[in-house]
Design a protein around this motif. Sequence first.
Motif, short mmCIF file in Angstrom:
data_model
loop_
_atom_site.label_atom_id
_atom_site.label_comp_id
_atom_site.label_asym_id
_atom_site.label_seq_id
_atom_site.Cartn_x
_atom_site.Cartn_y
_atom_site.Cartn_z
N VAL A 1 0.84 -1.21 0.00
CA VAL A 1 0.00 0.00 0.00
C VAL A 1 0.87 1.25 0.00
O VAL A 1 0.63 2.21 -0.75
N HIS A 2 1.92 1.24 0.84
CA HIS A 2 2.81 2.40 0.95
C HIS A 2 3.47 2.71 -0.39
O HIS A 2 3.48 3.86 -0.84
N LEU A 3 4.03 1.70 -1.05
CA LEU A 3 4.71 1.93 -2.32
C LEU A 3 3.73 2.29 -3.43
O LEU A 3 4.00 3.18 -4.24
N ALA A 4 2.59 1.60 -3.47
CA ALA A 4 1.61 1.85 -4.54
C ALA A 4 1.05 3.26 -4.45
O ALA A 4 0.82 3.92 -5.47
N ASN A 5 0.83 3.75 -3.23
CA ASN A 5 0.28 5.10 -3.06
C ASN A 5 1.24 6.18 -3.54
O ASN A 5 0.82 7.31 -3.83
N ARG A 6 2.52 5.83 -3.62
CA ARG A 6 3.51 6.80 -4.06
C ARG A 6 3.92 6.59 -5.52
O ARG A 6 4.81 7.28 -6.03
N SER A 7 3.25 5.68 -6.17
CA SER A 7 3.54 5.42 -7.58
C SER A 7 2.89 6.48 -8.45
O SER A 7 1.75 6.90 -8.22
N SER A 8 3.59 6.89 -9.49
CA SER A 8 3.04 7.86 -10.43
C SER A 8 1.90 7.26 -11.25
O SER A 8 1.12 7.98 -11.88
N LEU A 9 1.76 5.93 -11.22
CA LEU A 9 0.71 5.26 -11.97
C LEU A 9 -0.63 5.25 -11.25
O LEU A 9 -1.68 5.09 -11.88
N LYS A 10 -0.61 5.44 -9.93
CA LYS A 10 -1.81 5.19 -9.13
C LYS A 10 -2.99 6.06 -9.52
O LYS A 10 -4.14 5.63 -9.50
N SER A 11 -2.74 7.31 -9.87
CA SER A 11 -3.83 8.23 -10.17
C SER A 11 -4.44 8.03 -11.56
O SER A 11 -5.45 8.62 -11.89
N ASN A 12 -3.81 7.17 -12.35
CA ASN A 12 -4.31 6.91 -13.69
C ASN A 12 -5.34 5.79 -13.64
O ASN A 12 -5.08 4.71 -13.11
N HIS A 13 -6.54 6.05 -14.20
CA HIS A 13 -7.63 5.08 -14.10
C HIS A 13 -7.26 3.75 -14.77
O HIS A 13 -7.61 2.67 -14.27
N PHE A 14 -6.56 3.80 -15.90
CA PHE A 14 -6.23 2.57 -16.63
C PHE A 14 -5.01 1.87 -16.03
O PHE A 14 -5.00 0.66 -15.81
N PHE A 15 -3.95 2.65 -15.76
CA PHE A 15 -2.70 2.06 -15.31
C PHE A 15 -2.61 1.91 -13.79
O PHE A 15 -1.62 1.37 -13.28
N GLY A 16 -3.63 2.39 -13.06
CA GLY A 16 -3.57 2.36 -11.60
C GLY A 16 -3.33 0.98 -11.03
O GLY A 16 -2.57 0.81 -10.07
N LYS A 17 -3.96 -0.04 -11.63
CA LYS A 17 -3.79 -1.41 -11.12
C LYS A 17 -2.35 -1.88 -11.24
O LYS A 17 -1.89 -2.71 -10.44
N PHE A 18 -1.60 -1.35 -12.20
CA PHE A 18 -0.21 -1.77 -12.37
C PHE A 18 0.69 -1.22 -11.27
O PHE A 18 1.77 -1.75 -11.04
N SER A 19 0.24 -0.15 -10.62
CA SER A 19 1.03 0.38 -9.50
C SER A 19 1.11 -0.65 -8.38
O SER A 19 2.14 -0.77 -7.71
N TYR A 20 0.03 -1.42 -8.18
CA TYR A 20 0.04 -2.45 -7.14
C TYR A 20 0.88 -3.65 -7.56
O TYR A 20 1.58 -4.25 -6.73
N ILE A 21 0.83 -4.00 -8.84
CA ILE A 21 1.65 -5.11 -9.32
C ILE A 21 3.13 -4.79 -9.15
O ILE A 21 3.92 -5.61 -8.67
N ALA A 22 3.51 -3.57 -9.53
CA ALA A 22 4.90 -3.14 -9.38
C ALA A 22 5.32 -3.12 -7.91
O ALA A 22 6.43 -3.52 -7.56
N ALA A 23 4.40 -2.64 -7.05
CA ALA A 23 4.71 -2.57 -5.63
C ALA A 23 4.86 -3.98 -5.04
O ALA A 23 5.75 -4.22 -4.21
N ILE A 24 4.01 -4.89 -5.44
CA ILE A 24 4.10 -6.27 -4.95
C ILE A 24 5.45 -6.90 -5.31
O ILE A 24 6.10 -7.51 -4.46
N LEU A 25 5.86 -6.73 -6.55
CA LEU A 25 7.15 -7.29 -6.97
C LEU A 25 8.30 -6.68 -6.19
O LEU A 25 9.24 -7.37 -5.79
N ASN A 26 8.23 -5.38 -5.97
CA ASN A 26 9.28 -4.68 -5.21
C ASN A 26 9.37 -5.22 -3.79
O ASN A 26 10.46 -5.51 -3.28
#
Length: 315
Positions: A163-188
């Motif tokens: 949650v911490h990493l995903a909330n700081r992702s530049s992708l999170k605010s994008n409706h289409f790419f927002g879900k990828f912020s969580y995938i990237a955060a999970i891998l990290n």
Amino acid sequence: MKYFIITNLFAGGGNAKKVWPDIKKYLAAKNVAYKAVYTEYADHAVELTKQILGKIAATKQKDVVIIAAGGDGTLHETLLGCKRYYEAHPTEKQVPISFLPIGSGNDFARGLKIPLKWEKALSNILHSDSPTTINVGHYTDLDNHTDGFFTNNFGIGFDASVVHLANRSSLKSNHFFGKFSYIAAILNVIINFKGFYAEIIPENESKHIFQHTFLLTTTDIPYFGGGINIVPTASALDDHLDMVVVEKPSLWQLILFISMIFLKRHLQLKFIHHYHEKQLFIKTNGNRYGQIDGEELGERTYNLKLETVKYPFWI
């Protein structure tokens, strides 16, 4: 019946703002008596809820429901506002809460079998005729003597770090790419996470110690993380909480864990520990990220008592 709708137009990466005009048209077509208020910043729903309850009491209104329209975070703040208000006004009758899921996670809706399509969910709200008392999570910080509530779960470790990493992702605010912020955060987090020390004391039991904790989640519903069925048997209709502790897995254990989740058999794995208790105590050392209903708690140590309390919901 009159409805007060606490609306988070920013929920769901902007999805709420997109569907809100259609929701208003639906309410107008049904001649529904309602008043909508809008959140503008973090914790605003807490203050709005307390203001609404104060007005309801002052005008002696009956047959009212507060609807949290947004995601799980909006519902969390609405519940907190209600609980804080009634702590100061314990003799007043509690106004029930309902949930219109127009956010992204909507785990509470899944757990209580609320439709994820807003039209069906809103129709169910309007056709309900009585509240259902459910159990929500309550935690007490034994070091700071503070407390709080959660409808979904209280997580320390892996999920909170995501949650911490995903909330700081530049992708999170994008409706289409927002879900990828969580995938990237999970891998990290999977690559870099280090296990932490945790003590668990179930009710009427001795201390259980875990030296390399990976995931520590206390939940009141089956789901977390946007639909992951972490405890299939969990229910907000009983007065128990479910806790899952996962010790730092190896790569093959992680793959096994993920695979078994889909089969709903992951709680049988030896490196996963499941508790089903009315009361639980947690103590950690070292600063770790925490989250409540998807909202960040920051990085800190924890010394907690967890249990359930009751509140009426219009579901």
